[in-house]
Design a protein around this motif. Sequence first.
Motif, PDB file in Angstrom:
ATOM      1  N   GLY A   1       9.688  52.860  55.572  1.00  0.00           N
ATOM      2  CA  GLY A   1       9.170  52.945  54.222  1.00  0.00           C
ATOM      3  C   GLY A   1       9.800  54.030  53.385  1.00  0.00           C
ATOM      4  N   LEU A   2      10.706  54.828  53.950  1.00  0.00           N
ATOM      5  CA  LEU A   2      11.317  55.936  53.225  1.00  0.00           C
ATOM      6  C   LEU A   2      12.587  55.486  52.532  1.00  0.00           C
ATOM      7  N   SER A   3      12.876  56.107  51.416  1.00  0.00           N
ATOM      8  CA  SER A   3      14.096  55.813  50.662  1.00  0.00           C
ATOM      9  C   SER A   3      14.654  57.115  50.116  1.00  0.00           C
ATOM     10  N   ASP A   4      15.963  57.312  50.281  1.00  0.00           N
ATOM     11  CA  ASP A   4      16.576  58.540  49.784  1.00  0.00           C
ATOM     12  C   ASP A   4      16.923  58.456  48.306  1.00  0.00           C
ATOM     13  N   LYS A   5      16.553  57.369  47.660  1.00  0.00           N
ATOM     14  CA  LYS A   5      16.839  57.200  46.236  1.00  0.00           C
ATOM     15  C   LYS A   5      15.664  57.591  45.349  1.00  0.00           C
ATOM     16  N   SER A   6      14.585  58.054  45.918  1.00  0.00           N
ATOM     17  CA  SER A   6      13.414  58.430  45.137  1.00  0.00           C
ATOM     18  C   SER A   6      12.806  59.704  45.702  1.00  0.00           C
ATOM     19  N   MET A   7      12.021  60.378  44.868  1.00  0.00           N
ATOM     20  CA  MET A   7      11.321  61.594  45.273  1.00  0.00           C
ATOM     21  C   MET A   7      10.012  61.214  45.962  1.00  0.00           C
ATOM     22  N   HIS A   8       9.631  61.987  46.959  1.00  0.00           N
ATOM     23  CA  HIS A   8       8.412  61.698  47.703  1.00  0.00           C
ATOM     24  C   HIS A   8       7.397  62.811  47.479  1.00  0.00           C
ATOM     25  N   ASN A   9       6.230  62.404  47.002  1.00  0.00           N
ATOM     26  CA  ASN A   9       5.126  63.328  46.790  1.00  0.00           C
ATOM     27  C   ASN A   9       4.069  63.025  47.847  1.00  0.00           C
ATOM     28  N   TRP A  10       4.044  63.857  48.891  1.00  0.00           N
ATOM     29  CA  TRP A  10       3.146  63.568  50.009  1.00  0.00           C
ATOM     30  C   TRP A  10       1.677  63.721  49.621  1.00  0.00           C
ATOM     31  N   SER A  11       1.403  64.569  48.669  1.00  0.00           N
ATOM     32  CA  SER A  11       0.022  64.720  48.205  1.00  0.00           C
ATOM     33  C   SER A  11      -0.478  63.423  47.561  1.00  0.00           C
ATOM     34  N   ARG A  12       0.382  62.790  46.762  1.00  0.00           N
ATOM     35  CA  ARG A  12      -0.004  61.530  46.124  1.00  0.00           C
ATOM     36  C   ARG A  12      -0.104  60.406  47.150  1.00  0.00           C
ATOM     37  N   THR A  13       0.799  60.413  48.118  1.00  0.00           N
ATOM     38  CA  THR A  13       0.729  59.404  49.178  1.00  0.00           C
ATOM     39  C   THR A  13      -0.566  59.534  49.966  1.00  0.00           C
ATOM     40  N   LEU A  14      -0.972  60.773  50.228  1.00  0.00           N
ATOM     41  CA  LEU A  14      -2.217  61.005  50.955  1.00  0.00           C
ATOM     42  C   LEU A  14      -3.422  60.497  50.167  1.00  0.00           C
ATOM     43  N   ARG A  15      -3.428  60.761  48.858  1.00  0.00           N
ATOM     44  CA  ARG A  15      -4.541  60.282  48.027  1.00  0.00           C
ATOM     45  C   ARG A  15      -4.589  58.761  48.000  1.00  0.00           C
ATOM     46  N   MET A  16      -3.409  58.124  47.967  1.00  0.00           N
ATOM     47  CA  MET A  16      -3.367  56.661  47.952  1.00  0.00           C
ATOM     48  C   MET A  16      -3.925  56.096  49.260  1.00  0.00           C
ATOM     49  N   LEU A  17      -3.557  56.679  50.387  1.00  0.00           N
ATOM     50  CA  LEU A  17      -4.082  56.195  51.669  1.00  0.00           C
ATOM     51  C   LEU A  17      -5.596  56.381  51.753  1.00  0.00           C
ATOM     52  N   GLU A  18      -6.071  57.507  51.278  1.00  0.00           N
ATOM     53  CA  GLU A  18      -7.517  57.744  51.298  1.00  0.00           C
ATOM     54  C   GLU A  18      -8.253  56.787  50.381  1.00  0.00           C
ATOM     55  N   PHE A  19      -7.663  56.496  49.223  1.00  0.00           N
ATOM     56  CA  PHE A  19      -8.281  55.559  48.275  1.00  0.00           C
ATOM     57  C   PHE A  19      -8.359  54.157  48.872  1.00  0.00           C
ATOM     58  N   LEU A  20      -7.252  53.702  49.482  1.00  0.00           N
ATOM     59  CA  LEU A  20      -7.249  52.369  50.080  1.00  0.00           C
ATOM     60  C   LEU A  20      -8.202  52.295  51.265  1.00  0.00           C
ATOM     61  N   GLU A  21      -8.250  53.376  52.038  1.00  0.00           N
ATOM     62  CA  GLU A  21      -9.147  53.389  53.188  1.00  0.00           C
ATOM     63  C   GLU A  21     -10.608  53.326  52.747  1.00  0.00           C
ATOM     64  N   MET A  22     -10.918  54.029  51.668  1.00  0.00           N
ATOM     65  CA  MET A  22     -12.294  54.070  51.190  1.00  0.00           C
ATOM     66  C   MET A  22     -12.705  52.732  50.568  1.00  0.00           C
ATOM     67  N   THR A  23     -11.852  52.187  49.719  1.00  0.00           N
ATOM     68  CA  THR A  23     -12.212  50.949  49.020  1.00  0.00           C
ATOM     69  C   THR A  23     -12.045  49.718  49.889  1.00  0.00           C
ATOM     70  N   GLY A  24     -11.177  49.807  50.923  1.00  0.00           N
ATOM     71  CA  GLY A  24     -10.955  48.636  51.773  1.00  0.00           C
ATOM     72  C   GLY A  24     -11.568  48.783  53.138  1.00  0.00           C
ATOM     73  N   SER A  25     -12.660  49.565  53.190  1.00  0.00           N
ATOM     74  CA  SER A  25     -13.282  49.828  54.481  1.00  0.00           C
ATOM     75  C   SER A  25     -13.855  48.581  55.115  1.00  0.00           C
ATOM     76  N   ASN A  26     -14.209  47.568  54.274  1.00  0.00           N
ATOM     77  CA  ASN A  26     -14.772  46.336  54.819  1.00  0.00           C
ATOM     78  C   ASN A  26     -13.727  45.485  55.523  1.00  0.00           C
ATOM     79  N   ASN A  27     -12.463  45.734  55.209  1.00  0.00           N
ATOM     80  CA  ASN A  27     -11.387  44.944  55.821  1.00  0.00           C
ATOM     81  C   ASN A  27     -10.245  45.885  56.194  1.00  0.00           C
ATOM     82  N   LYS A  28     -10.544  46.818  57.093  1.00  0.00           N
ATOM     83  CA  LYS A  28      -9.561  47.817  57.477  1.00  0.00           C
ATOM     84  C   LYS A  28      -8.374  47.195  58.203  1.00  0.00           C
TER      85      LYS A  28
END
Length: 631
Positions: free
Chosen positions: A296-323
């Motif tokens: 999933g990594l690409s050297d053509k873009s910048m990676h913001n791990w803080s934003r990635t972490l928030r996205m995973l937490e958001f998906l985990e929280m909202t998609g808890s019924n179908n993890k």
Amino acid sequence: MLRRRLLRELQACAESLPKSSSQLAFARTCGFLSNLTKDLHTCSNPPIYCGFPPAFRRGIFGASSSCAVKLFKNSDAQPPARCISGDACAAAAAEAPASPVRLPRPGLVRASAQAALFEYLHSTRGMEFTLAEHMSKNSPVFLAGLLGNVDTGGGVDVRCSVSRFLQYQPINEFEPFLESIGLSSSELRKFLPSDLIYLNDAVDLLENYKVLCDYGVQRTKIGKVYKEANEVFGYGHGVLYLKLQQYEQLGLSKTTIAKLVVCCPKLLIGEANLEFLQVFDKLKAFGIMLVLFRGGLSDKSMHNWSRTLRMLEFLEMTGSNNKALLVRLIKEHPRFVFGQSGKRLYLLVSLLCKFGIRIDTMLQLFMQYPWILNVDFPKNLRKSVKFLSHIGMEAFDITRVVSTCPEILGASSCQSVADVLSTMNMSAERLCDIIKDDPMQFANLVSKKKIPAVTKMDSFYLGEKAEFLLKIGFIENSDDMSKAMSQFRGRSDQLQERLDCLVDAGLDYENACSIIKVAPQILNMSVVMIKKKLSYLLNDLGYSLEYFVAFPMILGYSLEKMKLRFTMYKWLTENGVKIQPTSKNKVNKSMVALSTIMARSDVRFVNQYVNLHPGGLDQWERLKNHVKSIQ
């Protein structure tokens, strides 16, 4: 006596000369007597070369002189002459037209300049062989400036000219170095040191550069690390290697770490990145393989791990019924989360939430239509909603249409309202009613990219094989997509297992997908056979993955044929036959390319390689019989 002998020899020479007016004049300028040349007009012999008698040369031109005259039948042509000591002959030679000078080809000029620069860096400046070679071959802008300072005209030895220039004009060695690691010419001035011109004086820079190279980071991509984390190249002895080992202790392979360093150079600065460690732990909790994490990594873009972490937490929280569906989405489409640190996915989820679409429905939509992040889906969807609003559709109906078929509204940009109404010759109210009754008609009536049958498209994407092809980068409804649908054999899960074999071998997910497009026959093999062939190449023969990426078609050959060819090649090399690596082998000049051994018919392989040894043909037949007996 000498005079008589001289006259006899002159007369014998004159009898063999063609007779024309211009040649008569030329003979007189050379000192012939008139009675010896008065009858020359009667001769019509073809052009010949005539050498003057020895006595004539000694008596008139001197003992050490020589003169040869080329005589022409055409009396209007001035006969060229080449004479070392005669003034008249020299004047005639000076009037002869000069032959055109052939200019060297640009490719040869560049190669000569590269050779001269390599020799200077390695022999004169004492740089390592691999570093000097890489700098000389990967700094075209610097070489162009270097050639602008020397004469490259016809007949000039470019290599000697460049070598001479380098001996007397010191260069800033940081310029070719920084260009060779991936910095553009516009970025060089910003990173050139102000107090150094010799690369060997930057001890820490060279040491940390060597650490990255030895760890597997591509030399041409080290420039990204140099730009974004310049502090790394000021580390003392052993500091950088210890930081790389810290990530290795997390369970990451060297290949993954090398990719991670290029994509996120700032991970090497300071202590371990806390957000990265949290993302890493969350992926492990999901049961996601670390190999897919690299894909999933690409050297053509910048990676913001803080934003990635928030996205995973958001998906985990909202998609808890179908993890399970969420985990499957991340496994099969890691770029949904890691592409631009999940920014696209975050924007798309926010947009769809406004229309009342639930997270579970979104996850199913993403699994069914993975191409929506590869096109301007959010932009097209907004335009479609704006179109529906302009034709008078109520907000409630717009929400219902979008939630019914968002993939249709975001698949393509829509036409203007005026153009659609003019083409269809209907009112806005009528068009609004048609779309409300059957939202699928939006694709046929409004979209710029016409889809012939929405129901066919729907069933097409619902197919497991189509989902897999879209995931690895095929474009919907393209000719390549249709061709691949007919070529690939097996269910989607079987195709995925075969692709995973390539990834498990150490390839990046991107490279694995690219290889499938180049050599689609790989996915028609069984998992066992793919593993056997890769094991033979990587473990038994000792080739690296770079060779396989350069010639992935090798897996299309049978394992027996591979063993036959490479066993024969090994026998030839052990018995003194040298098969030089081809110039197309850009991976490693020390090993012969896979295509050199395999991409030839048996007849050509025998003629080109086997017959180089007297006993080669007998050994070839013995090996063939041995392989047949094993089968």
